[in-house]
Design an enzyme around this catalytic site. Structure first.
Site, PDB file in Angstrom:
ATOM      1  N   GLY A 139       8.549  60.646  16.395  1.00 54.51           N
ATOM      2  CA  GLY A 139       9.265  61.160  17.575  1.00 54.51           C
ATOM      3  C   GLY A 139      10.274  62.228  17.222  1.00 54.51           C
ATOM      4  O   GLY A 139      11.452  62.116  17.567  1.00 54.51           O
ATOM      5  N   SER A 184      10.078  65.510  18.178  1.00 54.98           N
ATOM      6  CA  SER A 184       9.942  66.714  19.020  1.00 54.98           C
ATOM      7  C   SER A 184      11.128  66.954  19.942  1.00 54.98           C
ATOM      8  O   SER A 184      11.264  68.045  20.502  1.00 54.98           O
ATOM      9  CB  SER A 184       8.663  66.599  19.864  1.00 54.98           C
ATOM     10  OG  SER A 184       8.620  65.342  20.512  1.00 54.98           O
ATOM     11  N   ARG A 185      11.969  65.941  20.124  1.00 51.80           N
ATOM     12  CA  ARG A 185      13.100  66.074  21.068  1.00 51.80           C
ATOM     13  C   ARG A 185      14.232  65.179  20.606  1.00 51.80           C
ATOM     14  O   ARG A 185      14.058  64.319  19.753  1.00 51.80           O
ATOM     15  CB  ARG A 185      12.679  65.595  22.473  1.00 51.80           C
ATOM     16  CG  ARG A 185      11.647  66.431  23.141  1.00 51.80           C
ATOM     17  CD  ARG A 185      11.381  65.942  24.565  1.00 51.80           C
ATOM     18  NE  ARG A 185      10.509  64.779  24.625  1.00 51.80           N
ATOM     19  CZ  ARG A 185      10.826  63.625  25.201  1.00 51.80           C
ATOM     20  NH1 ARG A 185      11.998  63.455  25.756  1.00 51.80           N
ATOM     21  NH2 ARG A 185       9.964  62.626  25.226  1.00 51.80           N
ATOM     22  N   ASN A 234      11.710  56.277  14.654  1.00 52.40           N
ATOM     23  CA  ASN A 234      12.644  56.745  15.682  1.00 52.40           C
ATOM     24  C   ASN A 234      12.032  56.764  17.083  1.00 52.40           C
ATOM     25  O   ASN A 234      12.759  56.653  18.068  1.00 52.40           O
ATOM     26  CB  ASN A 234      13.126  58.159  15.291  1.00 52.40           C
ATOM     27  CG  ASN A 234      13.840  58.857  16.421  1.00 52.40           C
ATOM     28  OD1 ASN A 234      14.973  58.506  16.757  1.00 52.40           O
ATOM     29  ND2 ASN A 234      13.184  59.837  17.052  1.00 52.40           N
ATOM     30  N   SER A 266      19.423  49.961  18.760  1.00 49.86           N
ATOM     31  CA  SER A 266      20.360  50.415  19.795  1.00 49.86           C
ATOM     32  C   SER A 266      21.469  49.377  19.916  1.00 49.86           C
ATOM     33  O   SER A 266      21.233  48.184  19.678  1.00 49.86           O
ATOM     34  CB  SER A 266      19.635  50.522  21.139  1.00 49.86           C
ATOM     35  OG  SER A 266      20.578  50.660  22.191  1.00 49.86           O
ATOM     36  N   TYR A 299      13.699  46.794  26.982  1.00 49.58           N
ATOM     37  CA  TYR A 299      14.215  47.713  25.947  1.00 49.58           C
ATOM     38  C   TYR A 299      15.121  46.962  24.962  1.00 49.58           C
ATOM     39  O   TYR A 299      14.982  47.093  23.738  1.00 49.58           O
ATOM     40  CB  TYR A 299      14.982  48.839  26.651  1.00 49.58           C
ATOM     41  CG  TYR A 299      15.550  49.893  25.731  1.00 49.58           C
ATOM     42  CD1 TYR A 299      14.747  50.900  25.202  1.00 49.58           C
ATOM     43  CD2 TYR A 299      16.906  49.901  25.409  1.00 49.58           C
ATOM     44  CE1 TYR A 299      15.284  51.885  24.381  1.00 49.58           C
ATOM     45  CE2 TYR A 299      17.451  50.881  24.590  1.00 49.58           C
ATOM     46  CZ  TYR A 299      16.632  51.871  24.071  1.00 49.58           C
ATOM     47  OH  TYR A 299      17.166  52.842  23.257  1.00 49.58           O
ATOM     48  N   ALA A 319      15.183  43.791  24.279  1.00 49.73           N
ATOM     49  CA  ALA A 319      14.396  42.856  23.457  1.00 49.73           C
ATOM     50  C   ALA A 319      13.676  43.607  22.338  1.00 49.73           C
ATOM     51  O   ALA A 319      13.629  43.142  21.195  1.00 49.73           O
ATOM     52  CB  ALA A 319      13.395  42.113  24.337  1.00 49.73           C
ATOM     53  N   LYS A 339      14.647  46.359  20.924  1.00 47.74           N
ATOM     54  CA  LYS A 339      15.624  46.842  19.944  1.00 47.74           C
ATOM     55  C   LYS A 339      16.224  45.694  19.130  1.00 47.74           C
ATOM     56  O   LYS A 339      16.598  45.878  17.960  1.00 47.74           O
ATOM     57  CB  LYS A 339      16.720  47.643  20.655  1.00 47.74           C
ATOM     58  CG  LYS A 339      16.206  48.934  21.306  1.00 47.74           C
ATOM     59  CD  LYS A 339      15.614  49.870  20.264  1.00 47.74           C
ATOM     60  CE  LYS A 339      15.085  51.169  20.842  1.00 47.74           C
ATOM     61  NZ  LYS A 339      14.494  52.046  19.820  1.00 47.74           N
ATOM     62  N   ILE A 384      23.871  58.432  23.425  1.00 42.82           N
ATOM     63  CA  ILE A 384      23.696  59.733  22.769  1.00 42.82           C
ATOM     64  C   ILE A 384      23.115  60.709  23.795  1.00 42.82           C
ATOM     65  O   ILE A 384      22.228  60.339  24.574  1.00 42.82           O
ATOM     66  CB  ILE A 384      22.713  59.594  21.569  1.00 42.82           C
ATOM     67  CG1 ILE A 384      23.127  58.419  20.657  1.00 42.82           C
ATOM     68  CG2 ILE A 384      22.641  60.896  20.786  1.00 42.82           C
ATOM     69  CD1 ILE A 384      24.508  58.480  20.063  1.00 42.82           C
TER      70      ILE A 384
END
Ligand code: NAP
Length: 248
Positions: free
Chosen positions: A13, A15-16, A91, A143, A156, A158, A160, A189
């Site tokens: 990941g 690209s951004r 990531n 996170s 999300y 769970a 992380k 972020i």
């Protein structure tokens, strides 16, 4: 000489957002970089050419991190084109936020596959060359939400939290072979992932952050440079929060 000179990093990941900052900052520290994207080909090509400013080799690969076979193929390709993998950064991640009563099976499964299964997929395949090298640093993007939870993000959070248990287990499994594994827990972020928050929501979050600002991709990249470099050779199995003090 940069802190990562002579090292090869594989980043999912890139690209951004945070991934883009990782690719650029790690290349600037001398690493050769292989990074992946899922659909943003144009952006990935831009990141690759902007990051490759010096002698560094920076290559973008389209690869779905949630797909076991694609992860295996990716690691084979990176090994044949780069010769080694010193740093793996898992990531890639997505959100599909909603309250539990509204959450469908697809929203649960998709987040688990992209955020958690991907970490298994890439670690499983990258471990083999790291074991042969008897060295490596695996960095998994968790996170703060995986540590303290968040209403509307049960899927999300769970995924992380799962990353944290996974990272500690891998650290115990392969520490004796010279391989380290840590989790980074970003706070809020500034990326596409948080741009959907209204100005009012952002203000409310900032009010609870001791450093009184959202974080940047560079804030996360600096911690990952430390964890990927020989500055952290006695650090493994840890969760490092990079959250402006939010998780305090
Ligand atoms: P982002 O801006 O939405 O970027 C996500 C990146 O992941 C993109 O490069 C995207 O590729 C890639 N990706 C998505 N699904 C993928 C898949 N199946 N296979 C491979 N790549 C995939 O996200 P971000 O804010 O930078 O977040 C990066 C990581 O940090 C995530 O794991 C996220 O959970 C974590 N994090 C972020 C925050 C935050 O506040 N932003 C806070 C805590 C943790 P495409 O461009 O091709 O779609």
């Amino acid at each position: 000489m940069g802190l990562l000179s002579g090292k090869v990093a594989l980043i999912t990941g890139g690209s951004r957002g945070i991934g883009e900052a990782l690719v650029k900052a790690m290349a600037a520290e001398g690493a050769d970089i292989a990074f992946t994207y899922h659909s943003s080909e144009e952006s990935a090509n831009r990141v690759a050419s902007e990051a490759a400013q010096g002698q560094q080799k920076v290559m973008a690969y389209k690869s779905d991190a949630a797909d076991y076979a694609q992860a295996e193929e990716l690691v084979k390709t990176v090994m044949s084109e780069f010769g080694r993998i010193d740093v793996l950064i898992n990531n890639a991640g997505i959100t599909k936020d909603t309250l539990m009563l509204r959450m469908g099976e697809e929203q649960w499964d998709k987040v688990m596959e992209v955020n958690l299964k991907s970490v298994f997929n890439l670690t499983k395949h990258a471990l083999r060359p790291m074991l042969k090298q008897r060295a490596g640093s695996i960095i998994n993007m968790s996170s703060v939400v995986g540590v303290f939870g968040n209403a509307g993000q049960a899927n999300y959070a769970a995924s992380k939290a799962g990353i944290i248990g996974f990272s500690k287990s891998i650290a115990k499994e392969v520490g004796s072979r010279g391989i380290r594994c840590n989790a980074v827990a970003p706070g809020f972020i500034e990326t596409d992932m948080t741009h959907s928050l209204s100005e009012e929501q952002q203000k409310a979050y900032i009010a609870n952050i001791p450093l009184k600002r959202l974080g940047t991709g560079k804030d996360i990249a600096d911690t990952c440079i430390y964890l990927g470099s020989d500055m952290s050779t006695y650090v493994t199995g840890q969760v490092i929060s990079v959250c402006g003090g939010l998780n305090t």
